[in-house]
Write an enzyme that holds these catalytic residues in place. Structure first.
Site, PDB file in Angstrom:
ATOM      1  N   GLY A 330       0.821  -1.196   0.000  1.00 57.42           N
ATOM      2  CA  GLY A 330       0.000   0.000   0.000  1.00 57.42           C
ATOM      3  C   GLY A 330       0.859   1.251   0.000  1.00 57.42           C
ATOM      4  CB  SER A 331       0.128   4.660   1.121  1.00 54.33           C
ATOM      5  OG  SER A 331      -0.937   4.828   0.205  1.00 54.33           O
ATOM      6  CB  THR A 332       4.107   1.341   3.823  1.00 53.92           C
ATOM      7  OG1 THR A 332       3.952   0.114   3.106  1.00 53.92           O
ATOM      8  CG2 THR A 332       3.041   1.434   4.910  1.00 53.92           C
ATOM      9  CD  GLN A 637      -5.486   5.018  -0.287  1.00 56.78           C
ATOM     10  OE1 GLN A 637      -4.583   5.218  -1.075  1.00 56.78           O
ATOM     11  NE2 GLN A 637      -6.656   4.611  -0.668  1.00 56.78           N
TER      12      GLN A 637
END
Length: 637
Positions: A330-332, A637
């Site tokens: 994801g947004s990591t 996010q």
């Protein structure tokens, strides 16, 4: 006269034949005695040493003495795995005429449950008939006394003092520590392949998972032997000499078990994983996979009902999610994409875009999480507010080959090399990977549209929590990557000498310092004013972080509402963090399976862990998911 003369001749002839026979017989007798004498000389003189040794072997038996298994303690000396002594009732099947009748008779003296009989039968199938097999472990003093009074009734049955393994903290850190179980055929092959067969005489158990398995030959020790004189019935008469066993070496871990317990409690009853690393050494501070299991269940052979409960559970407690679970980041993933853009010259920190809330490519609309967009977005804002559109465009400009080449040295898509087995490599997408992954030619082609979702950590991206933690540690350690490890040092049980597991730098990437500082500054902004601000409000230290939400399945343009989606189809929640900012002592990654948005589910767990590690603060209770807040605030996010 003629007749008489003939009679004398016959008598002389008979006498000659008789004498000849006597000579032959005497010669044969002498020859036989000669052969016997020669054989006697051969056996008594020439072969004296050989037969003396064999006779001694028949009279003397070598009894192996298993060593004490080494202990495992955390970095502060808290015991995680130890031994204790107890009595076991054991049967040697080859010395028992009627096994069933013997077991039934023993049950009148000692409490033998159906589960004990089932385990004994299973061991009997796997073992040799002359081996001593346990029918009941951990006898009480009263049971030992009752059997001792009736010992004469049970040839082939005896009480033995055995060492038992114990994991005093039960499920805590069980995926890291592992467990021991009885040696099977596969284990024997492994032992023989490592030339350890002689050293495992008399040993019944071996490490099966985790550190117990990886450091088996350190923990086991050296088997001792006792020379015992035995009688014709094979019973010991007296001991002659003894070579003492050498206890196994002890392991001291980098793990902080109190930190581990704080993290485990923070998850509550949710599924997920957490990995915390010391950036300057690669030492693992916490390795959480929840739900977990009690390793004590496995030592004597797990009961069928316990195994079924673990194996059939939809929560899969036996899976080490920290090392085996591969999830979209994801947004990591965005801080690493931003760093790649700076290093490859695709963006400057101040370069901005106008975000309308979507990105059109090839007839498909890639939507941002915020309707109407984030306005004018530079690199700092793209991370703090987690702007998808910024990274859609960036991924398209960079191309999949550049992305894959930059991410590979950070450890994405490859095993970290941590010192326990069973790690997954994950997936770092690339055209080459896709050709290997799919069989049909039409599936092997990489399409430009597939690159777009890679930029926000979706698509084919699939990484383990330990890979995310390792990459975060490498980022805040200015491009120096250390191999993650759980063992800090090994202590020799005999000499007390400590063998340190020195930090092992795997690679050093020469990133520009100003580029790293740009990313770290933006991640600090996440926890001060961005998607992680709520979780880190009032923190007494400065930290950096990044929230992430990873889709489990495509909504196909529909609005995400957790309450209307089955639990196992809800988004995964992620968070990466480091602290303190100036000299990071800890970097971590958190994953909450189907936890929804990262800011709501994963970030609070990270806050509890950092609070305890940096300040010694303990949370009042385990973190609980706030469903209402999750529904109201999708912008994280």
């Amino acid at each position: 006269m003629l007749i008489r003369h003939s009679s004398f001749n016959t008598t002389d002839s008979d006498l000659d034949r008789f004498r000849n026979r006597i000579v032959v017989v005497a010669a044969l007798v002498l020859l036989a005695f000669g052969v016997l004498l020669a054989r006697f000389v051969y056996l008594q003189v020439i072969q004296h040493d050989y037969y003396t040794t064999r006779a001694e072997d028949n009279r003397i038996s070598l009894v192996p003495i298993p060593p004490n298994r080494g202990t495992i303690v955390d970095r502060n000396g808290i015991v995680l795995a130890r031994n204790y002594s107890a009595f076991t009732l054991e049967i040697t099947p080859s010395k028992v005429k009627d096994l069933d009748a013997t077991i039934d008779a023993l049950a009148t003296l000692v409490d033998i449950q159906p589960k004990d009989k089932r385990r004994f039968r299973k061991l009997l199938e796997e073992s040799k008939s002359f081996e001593s097999l346990p029918i009941r472990a951990r006898l009480s003093d009263e049971e030992v006394a009752r059997f001792a009074a009736n010992r004469y009734r049970f040839p082939g049955v005896e009480v033995k003092a055995r060492l038992f393994r114990q994991y005093p903290l039960g499920p805590s850190a069980s995926h890291a520590i592992g467990y021991i179980n009885r040696i099977n055929k596969k284990d024997l092959e492994h032992i023989e392949a490592n030339d350890q067969a002689a050293n495992y005489k008399g040993t019944d158990h071996i490490g099966k998972t985790g550190l117990e398995q990886k450091y088996e030959f350190h923990l086991h020790g050296i088997t001792g032997y006792e020379r015992v004189e035995i009688d014709a019935g094979g019973r010991a008469v007296r001991g002659l000499s003894r070579t003492a066993p050498v206890s196994g070496n002890n392991l001291t871990l980098t793990l902080d078990i109190k930190l581990q317990e704080i993290a485990e409690k923070a998850f509550g009853d949710r599924r997920g994983a957490l990995v915390a690393i010391e950036p300057s050494t690669g030492g693992i501070l916490a390795l959480v996979s929840t739900p977990s299991f009690d390793p004590n269940l496995f030592i004597d052979g797990i009961r069928a009902e316990d195994w079924n409960e673990l194996n059939d559970s939809p929560n899969r407690p036996m899976i080490n999610r920290a090392l085996n679970g591969a999830y979209p980041p994801g947004s990591t993933f965005k801080p690493f994409m931003a760093l790649a853009a700076l290093e490859l010259g695709k963006r400057t920190a101040g370069q901005a875009i106008a975000d309308p809330g979507f990105f059109n490519f090839g007839g498909h609309t890639f939507r941002d999480d915020k309707k109407g967009g984030h306005g004018i977005v530079d690199m700092y804002k793209s991370i703090v507010e987690s702007c998808d559109t910024y990274y859609y465009i960036l991924a398209n400009d960079m191309g999949i080959d550049n992305i894959a080449r930059f991410m590979a040295p950070l450890g994405f898509g490859s095993k970290t090399g941590i010192d326990i087995d069973g790690e997954s490599a994950g997936v770092l997408p690339s055209p080459e990977w896709k050709k290997r992954r799919f069989k049909r030619r039409e599936q092997q082609k990489w399409f430009a549209g597939e690159t777009i979702s890679i930029g926000i950590g979706q698509g084919y991206n699939a990484y383990t929590p330990i890979q995310l933690a390792q990459a975060t540690a490498m980022l805040v350690n200015n491009g120096v990557l250390f191999r993650p490890h759980l063992v800090k040092y090994i202590t020799d049980s005999k000499s007390g000498a400590k063998t340190m597991i020195e930090p092992q730098p795997l690679r050093s990437l020469h990133w520009k310092k100003e580029h790293v500082e740009t990313i770290k500054k933006a991640m600090v902004g996440v926890n001060k004013e961005g998607t992680g601000a709520r979780a880190f409000a009032g923190a007494e230290y400065t930290s950096g972080g990044k929230t992430g939400t990873a889709q489990v399945f495509s909504l196909k343009g529909s609005e995400y509402k957790a309450s209307q989606i089955k639990e196992h189809l809800r988004d995964h929640a992620l968070f990466i963090a480091f602290a303190p900012v100036d000299e990071p002592k800890i970097a971590l990654a958190v994953l909450v399976e189907n936890g929804g948005f990262g800011a709501q589910s994963a970030a609070p767990i990270a806050r509890m862990v950092l609070d305890y590690y940096l300040l010694g603060k303990k949370p009042k209770g385990a973190a609980q998911e706030d469903e209402a807040a999750t529904e109201e605030d999708p912008h994280d996010q």
